[in-house]
Write an enzyme that holds these catalytic residues in place. Structure first.
Site, PDB file in Angstrom:
ATOM      1  N   SER A 120      18.788  28.824  29.613  1.00 54.99           N
ATOM      2  CA  SER A 120      19.923  29.103  30.484  1.00 54.99           C
ATOM      3  C   SER A 120      19.635  30.262  31.411  1.00 54.99           C
ATOM      4  O   SER A 120      18.956  31.225  31.050  1.00 54.99           O
ATOM      5  CB  SER A 120      21.183  29.370  29.648  1.00 54.99           C
ATOM      6  OG  SER A 120      21.507  30.731  29.667  1.00 54.99           O
ATOM      7  N   LYS A 121      20.140  30.110  32.598  1.00 58.90           N
ATOM      8  CA  LYS A 121      19.940  31.124  33.628  1.00 58.90           C
ATOM      9  C   LYS A 121      20.538  32.456  33.161  1.00 58.90           C
ATOM     10  O   LYS A 121      20.027  33.526  33.464  1.00 58.90           O
ATOM     11  CB  LYS A 121      20.608  30.632  34.914  1.00 58.90           C
ATOM     12  CG  LYS A 121      20.534  31.595  36.072  1.00 58.90           C
ATOM     13  CD  LYS A 121      19.219  31.546  36.783  1.00 58.90           C
ATOM     14  CE  LYS A 121      19.253  32.478  37.981  1.00 58.90           C
ATOM     15  NZ  LYS A 121      17.969  32.593  38.626  1.00 58.90           N
ATOM     16  N   ARG A 122      21.630  32.336  32.416  1.00 58.51           N
ATOM     17  CA  ARG A 122      22.289  33.554  31.949  1.00 58.51           C
ATOM     18  C   ARG A 122      21.361  34.390  31.060  1.00 58.51           C
ATOM     19  O   ARG A 122      21.437  35.593  31.028  1.00 58.51           O
ATOM     20  CB  ARG A 122      23.580  33.221  31.195  1.00 58.51           C
ATOM     21  CG  ARG A 122      24.812  33.765  31.893  1.00 58.51           C
ATOM     22  CD  ARG A 122      26.069  33.303  31.195  1.00 58.51           C
ATOM     23  NE  ARG A 122      26.233  31.863  31.329  1.00 58.51           N
ATOM     24  CZ  ARG A 122      26.734  31.070  30.387  1.00 58.51           C
ATOM     25  NH1 ARG A 122      27.093  31.566  29.229  1.00 58.51           N
ATOM     26  NH2 ARG A 122      26.882  29.794  30.605  1.00 58.51           N
TER      27      ARG A 122
END
Ligand code: GLU
Length: 485
Positions: free
Chosen positions: A256-258
């Site tokens: 995930s980009k997060r």
């Protein structure tokens, strides 16, 4: 049998997540397996709070860069538009279908205070119970409910789930799954602002758009029974479901980009080819029948088979991606490849060298375009280096051997007038016999002496050829002096 129709239904919430792109690719492949198959793009923007400006452009751009051409969508139109959910809301379509569903007993108006329900949910979940809201509004007649709405009361439309029995559904990847109806919660289908939730919009849109195969992330698997109850209440055909296993960063975490993981855009910026990214991610959770590794999009269409999608999460391996990218670069014909790498070479090398030859010598070695700059940093400036680098067991060299070998090479090179690689090669290759040395004892010191680097793209002869006579001899002289000290 009619044509296969699949859709990619992203929410415009920012970058293109690798997992989402893989879903788009698989949806494309499922459609294109059928010569008449259609691949649709639908923008799911009903969660207005999560919208990010420019995100829709990122979606178009990514699809274009990847060659995932949609047959129908907001920009290209099509027979079942509009293809943007917020535009569909304006036509009142979801509310119309919600009313139909209410009359078919698949949903009901609810006037309960959402905050109160949320509090109840929190209390029950804190007790470790799974939350089930027993909605008193189910006992209100449709006529009475409509009267209250006319009088301005705020409401939502909530799905009505049978209190007993089971619901089954079939997924092409996960098989047939049966759940007890009492475990399903009665989700909101239309919010108080009149917008549909995903839970409702996905069913209505997939039906109205004639979607035959729903390809989407596994996070929707547990809600699929609820969607089936809606399809059944409407008496609509249930599509084939293909829920995709997640793309993982490691055993426990999703990519995930997060968490700082790369998006498609990040990977392109780091020098990966869209074709190679697509090639790699196609195989995250799917395996071809043979052990072919490099696939063009057309080849993927032929090879792809839903039957070979696995159920467990697939770990995204950056090393593997890099090697596939390298294979793509090596497989390109020289002109296409040169066009691609030229801007990177131009950035790395300002001197007047044969850029095409540089491109050729790095082709077997380069894995990502972003590495090119560092690989070529020794052309414009001759880096300083330590004499210790001449000590190399494998090449059987040390400082003494290097000095002797370099002096001989200098003499040979100085005498060459036609500075061409084959000539350099023929002349230098006379030295091993003459000095009773191995090839490596001549060429390894020479390469280091003119590049200043232990590892270089290209060998001594290629580098000398590109540097030219004057620069080669200048560097060689400096290196000999450094060794003599
Ligand atoms: N908008 C949903 C998402 O981005 C789409 C899910 C689906 O494909 O049905 O997750």
């Amino acid at each position: 049998m009619g044509e296969i129709r699949t859709r990619f239904a992203p929410s415009p919430t920012g970058y293109m997540h690798i997992g989402n792109l893989r879903t788009a690719l698989w949806a494309y492949l499922v459609a294109k397996k059928d010569p008449n198959g259609k691949f649709l793009l639908r923008i799911e923007d009903t969660d207005q709070g999560r919208l990010v400006e420019g995100a829709t452009d990122i979606i178009y751009q990514t699809m274009e860069q990847c060659g995932l051409k949609h047959d129908e969508g907001p920009d290209v139109g099509g027979p079942v538009g509009p293809y943007v959910q917020s535009e569909r809301v304006k036509s009142g379509l979801y509310m119309d279908y919600a009313k139909k569903l209410i009359h078919r007993h698949g949903a009901h108006y609810c006037f309960c205070d959402q905050e109160m329900i949320d509090t109840q949910r929190e209390i029950q979940e804190a007790r470790g119970e799974s939350f089930k809201y027993d909605d008193p509004c189910k006992n209100i007649s449709i006529e009475e409910a409509e009267e209250r709405i006319k009088n301005g009361e705020s409401f939502v439309v909530r799905q009505t789930i049978p209190t007993s029995g089971t619901t089954s559904f079939h997924d092409e990847v996960f098989g047939t799954i049966t759940v007890e109806n009492e475990t399903l919660d009665e989700s909101i289908l239309i919010k108080s602002d009149g917008f549909p939730t995903y839970n409702f919009a996905n069913v209505v849109d997939d039906h109205l758009m004639g979607i035959t195969d729903v390809v989407r992330g596994m996070e929707y698997l547990s809600s699929a029974p609820k969607y089936n109850l809606i399809y059944e209440a409407f008496d609509w055909d249930i599509p084939r479901y293909i829920h995709c296993p997640p793309v993982m960063k490691d055993e426990h975490n999703k990519l995930s980009k997060r968490n700082g993981d790369a998006s498609f855009q990040d990977l392109v910026a780091k020098g990966y080819l869209p074709e190679a990214i697509l090639n790699y991610i196609a195989m995250l959770g799917w395996s071809p029948e043979n052990n072919q590794e490099i696939f063009t999009l057309e080849e993927l269409v032929k090879a792809f088979n839903v039957k070979h999608i696995g159920t467990s999460g697939a770990i995204f391996d950056p090393v593997k991606l890099k090697s596939i990218n390298g294979l793509w670069l090596r497989g390109m014909d020289i002109d296409t490849y040169y066009e691609l790498v030229k801007p990177y070479i131009d950035k790395a090398v300002k001197g007047d060298f044969d850029k095409k030859r540089i491109a050729e010598i790095i082709q077997p070695r380069v894995e990502t375009l972003a590495e090119i700059e560092e690989m070529l940093d020794f052309f414009d400036t001759f880096p300083s280096y330590e004499n210790e680098l001449y000590i190399n067991k494998k090449m059987k060299t040390d400082e003494t051997i290097a000095l002797e070998s370099l002096k001989a090479s200098y003499e040979v090179l100085e005498g060459i007038n036609q500075w061409e690689e084959p000539i350099l090669h023929d002349e230098l290759m006379k030295l091993p016999e003459k000095l009773e040395k191995k090839n490596g004892q001549i060429l390894f010191p020479l390469r280091l002496a003119i590049s200043g680097k232990q590892f270089t793209p290209g060998g001594a002869i290629e580098i000398a050829g590109i540097l030219g006579k004057e620069e080669t001899l200048r560097r060689l002289k400096l290196s000999i002096e450094q060794l003599e000290k």
